[in-house]
Design an enzyme around this catalytic site. Structure first.
Site, PDB file in Angstrom:
ATOM      1  N   ARG A 109      34.092   9.749 -16.311  1.00 50.80           N
ATOM      2  CA  ARG A 109      33.909  10.796 -17.567  1.00 50.80           C
ATOM      3  C   ARG A 109      36.130  11.055 -18.453  1.00 50.80           C
ATOM      4  O   ARG A 109      36.190  12.126 -17.970  1.00 50.80           O
ATOM      5  CB  ARG A 109      33.863  12.058 -17.259  1.00 50.80           C
ATOM      6  CG  ARG A 109      32.433  11.836 -17.230  1.00 50.80           C
ATOM      7  CD  ARG A 109      31.448  12.910 -16.955  1.00 50.80           C
ATOM      8  NE  ARG A 109      30.531  13.102 -18.534  1.00 50.80           N
ATOM      9  CZ  ARG A 109      29.771  14.312 -18.462  1.00 50.80           C
ATOM     10  NH1 ARG A 109      29.538  15.309 -17.381  1.00 50.80           N
ATOM     11  NH2 ARG A 109      29.144  14.648 -19.152  1.00 50.80           N
ATOM     12  N   GLN A 148      34.778   7.959 -23.275  1.00 47.46           N
ATOM     13  CA  GLN A 148      33.668   8.533 -23.786  1.00 47.46           C
ATOM     14  C   GLN A 148      33.108   7.946 -24.599  1.00 47.46           C
ATOM     15  O   GLN A 148      32.600   8.381 -24.814  1.00 47.46           O
ATOM     16  CB  GLN A 148      35.068   9.118 -24.879  1.00 47.46           C
ATOM     17  CG  GLN A 148      35.117  10.772 -24.555  1.00 47.46           C
ATOM     18  CD  GLN A 148      36.360  11.636 -25.241  1.00 47.46           C
ATOM     19  OE1 GLN A 148      36.991  10.959 -25.569  1.00 47.46           O
ATOM     20  NE2 GLN A 148      35.858  13.371 -25.117  1.00 47.46           N
ATOM     21  N   ASP A 162      29.827   7.849 -22.853  1.00 50.08           N
ATOM     22  CA  ASP A 162      29.610   8.824 -21.940  1.00 50.08           C
ATOM     23  C   ASP A 162      27.858   9.727 -21.818  1.00 50.08           C
ATOM     24  O   ASP A 162      27.714   9.818 -22.831  1.00 50.08           O
ATOM     25  CB  ASP A 162      29.974   9.760 -22.211  1.00 50.08           C
ATOM     26  CG  ASP A 162      30.146  11.027 -21.561  1.00 50.08           C
ATOM     27  OD1 ASP A 162      29.169  10.924 -20.687  1.00 50.08           O
ATOM     28  OD2 ASP A 162      30.592  11.718 -20.791  1.00 50.08           O
ATOM     29  N   SER A 189      27.216  13.379 -21.980  1.00 51.27           N
ATOM     30  CA  SER A 189      27.714  13.732 -22.681  1.00 51.27           C
ATOM     31  C   SER A 189      26.796  13.527 -24.141  1.00 51.27           C
ATOM     32  O   SER A 189      25.824  14.421 -24.566  1.00 51.27           O
ATOM     33  CB  SER A 189      28.612  13.185 -23.374  1.00 51.27           C
ATOM     34  OG  SER A 189      29.068  13.997 -22.512  1.00 51.27           O
ATOM     35  N   TYR A 199      35.357  19.770 -14.163  1.00 50.43           N
ATOM     36  CA  TYR A 199      34.361  19.832 -13.900  1.00 50.43           C
ATOM     37  C   TYR A 199      34.678  21.936 -13.186  1.00 50.43           C
ATOM     38  O   TYR A 199      35.340  22.028 -12.404  1.00 50.43           O
ATOM     39  CB  TYR A 199      33.538  19.397 -13.142  1.00 50.43           C
ATOM     40  CG  TYR A 199      33.543  17.697 -14.414  1.00 50.43           C
ATOM     41  CD1 TYR A 199      32.991  17.804 -15.055  1.00 50.43           C
ATOM     42  CD2 TYR A 199      34.693  17.048 -13.928  1.00 50.43           C
ATOM     43  CE1 TYR A 199      31.978  17.621 -15.409  1.00 50.43           C
ATOM     44  CE2 TYR A 199      34.425  16.279 -14.813  1.00 50.43           C
ATOM     45  CZ  TYR A 199      33.487  16.267 -15.769  1.00 50.43           C
ATOM     46  OH  TYR A 199      32.667  14.894 -16.380  1.00 50.43           O
TER      47      TYR A 199
HETATM   48  P1  NAD Z   1      27.948  20.160 -16.031  1.00 49.31           P
HETATM   49  O1  NAD Z   1      26.348  19.923 -17.442  1.00 49.31           O
HETATM   50  O2  NAD Z   1      27.780  19.479 -15.032  1.00 49.31           O
HETATM   51  O3  NAD Z   1      27.818  22.019 -16.247  1.00 49.31           O
HETATM   52  C1  NAD Z   1      27.218  22.710 -18.415  1.00 49.31           C
HETATM   53  C2  NAD Z   1      28.520  23.631 -17.702  1.00 49.31           C
HETATM   54  O4  NAD Z   1      28.041  25.019 -16.563  1.00 49.31           O
HETATM   55  C3  NAD Z   1      29.724  23.653 -17.200  1.00 49.31           C
HETATM   56  O5  NAD Z   1      30.078  23.718 -18.559  1.00 49.31           O
HETATM   57  C4  NAD Z   1      30.425  24.215 -16.282  1.00 49.31           C
HETATM   58  O6  NAD Z   1      31.811  25.094 -16.247  1.00 49.31           O
HETATM   59  C5  NAD Z   1      28.787  25.162 -16.394  1.00 49.31           C
HETATM   60  N1  NAD Z   1      28.595  26.057 -14.932  1.00 49.31           N
HETATM   61  C6  NAD Z   1      28.608  25.531 -13.634  1.00 49.31           C
HETATM   62  N2  NAD Z   1      28.317  26.446 -12.694  1.00 49.31           N
HETATM   63  C7  NAD Z   1      28.133  27.554 -13.373  1.00 49.31           C
HETATM   64  C8  NAD Z   1      27.624  29.073 -13.410  1.00 49.31           C
HETATM   65  N3  NAD Z   1      27.779  29.781 -11.945  1.00 49.31           N
HETATM   66  N4  NAD Z   1      28.210  30.116 -13.982  1.00 49.31           N
HETATM   67  C9  NAD Z   1      28.431  29.656 -15.906  1.00 49.31           C
HETATM   68  N5  NAD Z   1      28.108  28.419 -15.347  1.00 49.31           N
HETATM   69  C10 NAD Z   1      28.563  27.668 -14.959  1.00 49.31           C
HETATM   70  O7  NAD Z   1      28.563  20.309 -17.657  1.00 49.31           O
HETATM   71  P2  NAD Z   1      29.350  18.702 -18.629  1.00 49.31           P
HETATM   72  O8  NAD Z   1      29.026  19.521 -20.011  1.00 49.31           O
HETATM   73  O9  NAD Z   1      28.588  17.894 -18.363  1.00 49.31           O
HETATM   74  O10 NAD Z   1      30.363  18.828 -19.180  1.00 49.31           O
HETATM   75  C11 NAD Z   1      31.912  20.166 -18.968  1.00 49.31           C
HETATM   76  C12 NAD Z   1      32.784  20.027 -19.075  1.00 49.31           C
HETATM   77  O11 NAD Z   1      33.212  18.637 -18.738  1.00 49.31           O
HETATM   78  C13 NAD Z   1      32.612  19.297 -20.579  1.00 49.31           C
HETATM   79  O12 NAD Z   1      32.286  20.868 -21.589  1.00 49.31           O
HETATM   80  C14 NAD Z   1      33.976  19.053 -20.595  1.00 49.31           C
HETATM   81  O13 NAD Z   1      35.153  19.785 -21.106  1.00 49.31           O
HETATM   82  C15 NAD Z   1      34.417  18.060 -19.551  1.00 49.31           C
HETATM   83  N6  NAD Z   1      33.888  16.337 -20.243  1.00 49.31           N
HETATM   84  C16 NAD Z   1      35.174  15.743 -20.346  1.00 49.31           C
HETATM   85  C17 NAD Z   1      34.381  14.576 -20.370  1.00 49.31           C
HETATM   86  C18 NAD Z   1      35.622  13.472 -20.773  1.00 49.31           C
HETATM   87  O14 NAD Z   1      36.891  13.970 -20.893  1.00 49.31           O
HETATM   88  N7  NAD Z   1      35.288  12.016 -21.082  1.00 49.31           N
HETATM   89  C19 NAD Z   1      33.215  13.946 -21.582  1.00 49.31           C
HETATM   90  C20 NAD Z   1      32.545  14.712 -21.301  1.00 49.31           C
HETATM   91  C21 NAD Z   1      32.676  15.692 -20.123  1.00 49.31           C
END
Ligand code: NAD
Length: 381
Positions: free
Chosen positions: A121, A126, A129, A132, A229
């Site tokens: 990721r 992107q 992905d 996402s 993450y």
């Molecule tokens: P995910 O589906 O793994 O998790 C969802 C959310 O749950 C996350 O924001 C995480 O912080 C939160 N979480 C985990 N444990 C928790 C807890 N105990 N209490 C409350 N919240 C909790 O994550 P996702 O949505 O797939 O991606 C997370 C982040 O990764 C994105 O917001 C982004 O910043 C980053 N990301 C970057 C790229 C990239 O650079 N290409 C791509 C995708 C995501």
């Protein structure tokens, strides 16, 4: 591109507009008859885009590459994987970290396989992905499910017959799905609060018009303040987190939970006591049901009522809006495919982090390091 065979799966891996791009890019595209029908894409549109419509047996027996949403299964022509040509390419959500049997079969059949969920990721990847893109669909659809179950308006309404206060929505986990849930609930006029263990998301939450719930549970090195993450929190910290969230949950009309930690069971954020303190008629939509759920009372793939609260743990929400979920997914898949096979010719460079990260198996061996370690760990245990 075959029709998906997993139960309830309405998405497809290619849509007509993406077929056009691939045919222009040097690929010959064949599509199983009827494959896109449930997603709103009839055969005629694939034909106009330059694809040939074939039977499942013709497709699997003849294709150099098979593009799927889900892992291969039993299709109209029999076992999909068995019918594939040795050395052919397979792309899809293949769950390689948990589906050990599939990985072994991909090795045995010498399939060159790529898992959409193991694409690194990074910024460069992107456009590929799919975690996402499908989380966007899940966050949106999950919020509509909450609005549909709730016996209240989401917006504030002032009518001659009386005034309705806006619904209060609490979103737990503000990653891709959570942010889309916030945006959708805001568009419907709800008052939204959101919480995430990563304080870095506060600004994004606020820019969508929601309030960020600040609770200090982080200990050094946990919960990822700087990285991208979240990490799993120790049980004591999780308990404190639940205590601090309890009155927010009790005051919410809808709680939409999306918290996840990659490769781990979903953190439990909502206990039975917290559910019982909610007003009757309130709704919880648990988008983490796939990995065990954020609520103790979630039953995966069920809608249940407990303590007067509706708890929706339905799985695969993107499949409930298959048209756009497929469109986004198809773009992700086509971008990966074009990366692997510029101008339609497979040219694998395992020095490239996207290719090496996304590749599960190639020429009878496991390429992705995490998958290899997981499978070797499972065999020696
Ligand atoms: P995910 O589906 O793994 O998790 C969802 C959310 O749950 C996350 O924001 C995480 O912080 C939160 N979480 C985990 N444990 C928790 C807890 N105990 N209490 C409350 N919240 C909790 O994550 P996702 O949505 O797939 O991606 C997370 C982040 O990764 C994105 O917001 C982004 O910043 C980053 N990301 C970057 C790229 C990239 O650079 N290409 C791509 C995708 C995501």
């Amino acid at each position: 591109m075959p029709k998906e065979v997993a139960a309830g799966e309405r998405r497809v891996a290619l849509v007509p507009s993406v077929v056009s791009k691939l045919t222009e890019g040097g690929f010959d595209v064949v599509v199983e008859a009827g494959a896109g029908a449930e997603a709103g894409y009839p055969d005629a549109q694939y034909g106009e885009a330059g694809a040939k419509t074939v039977t499942a047996a013709e497709l699997f027996g003849g294709a150099d590459g098979v593009l799927k949403v889900r892992e291969p299964g039993q299709g109209a022509g029999g076992d999909e994987l068995e019918q594939m040509r040795e050395g052919a390419v397979l792309i899809g959500f293949l769950q390689p970290l948990t589906n050990t049997d599939l990985v072994k079969r991909l090795v045995d059949r010498r399939i060159t396989s790529f898992g959409m969920e193991v694409i690194p990721r990074t910024t460069r990847a992107q456009s590929m992905d799919a975690l996402s893109s499908q989380a966007v669909a899940a966050g949106y659809r999950g919020t509509l499910a909450a609005a549909e179950s709730l016996g209240k308006f989401f917006p504030m309404l002032i009518t001659a017959a009386g005034t309705a206060a806006p619904a209060r929505v609490l979103v737990l986990g503000a990653g891709v799905a959570g942010l889309q849930a916030i945006a959708t609930a805001r568009r419907l006029g709800a008052v939204v609060e959101a919480y995430d263990v990563r304080p870095a998301v506060k600004e994004e939450v606020e820019s969508l018009g929601a309030k960020f719930v600040q609770i200090e549970v982080k200990q050094e090195g946990e919960g990822s303040g700087s990285g991208e993450y979240a990490k799993e929190l120790p049980e004591e910290t999780q308990r404190k987190q639940r205590e601090l969230l309890a009155d927010r949950v009790a005051r919410a009309d809808c709680v939409i939970t999306t918290a996840a930690v990659p490769g781990r069971p979903a953190p439990k954020l909502v206990t039975e006591d917290m559910v019982s303190a909610m007003q009757p008629g309130s709704v919880i939509v648990d988008l983490a049901a796939e990995t065990g759920g954020n609520c103790d009372l979630t039953e995966p793939d069920q809608i249940v009522e407990r303590h007067g609260v509706t708890i929706d743990g339905r799985l695969n929400l993107p499949s409930r809006m298959p048209y756009h979920a497929s469109l986004l997914y198809a773009n992700n898949v086509a971008n990966l495919l074009t990366h692997l096979a510029p101008e339609g010719q497979l040219n694998l460079d395992f020095e490239d982090e996207i290719t090496a990260g996304a590749c599960i198996t190639h020429e009878g061996r496991i390429v992705n390091e995490r998958v290899r370690e997981t499978i070797e760990g499972a065999v020696s245990a």
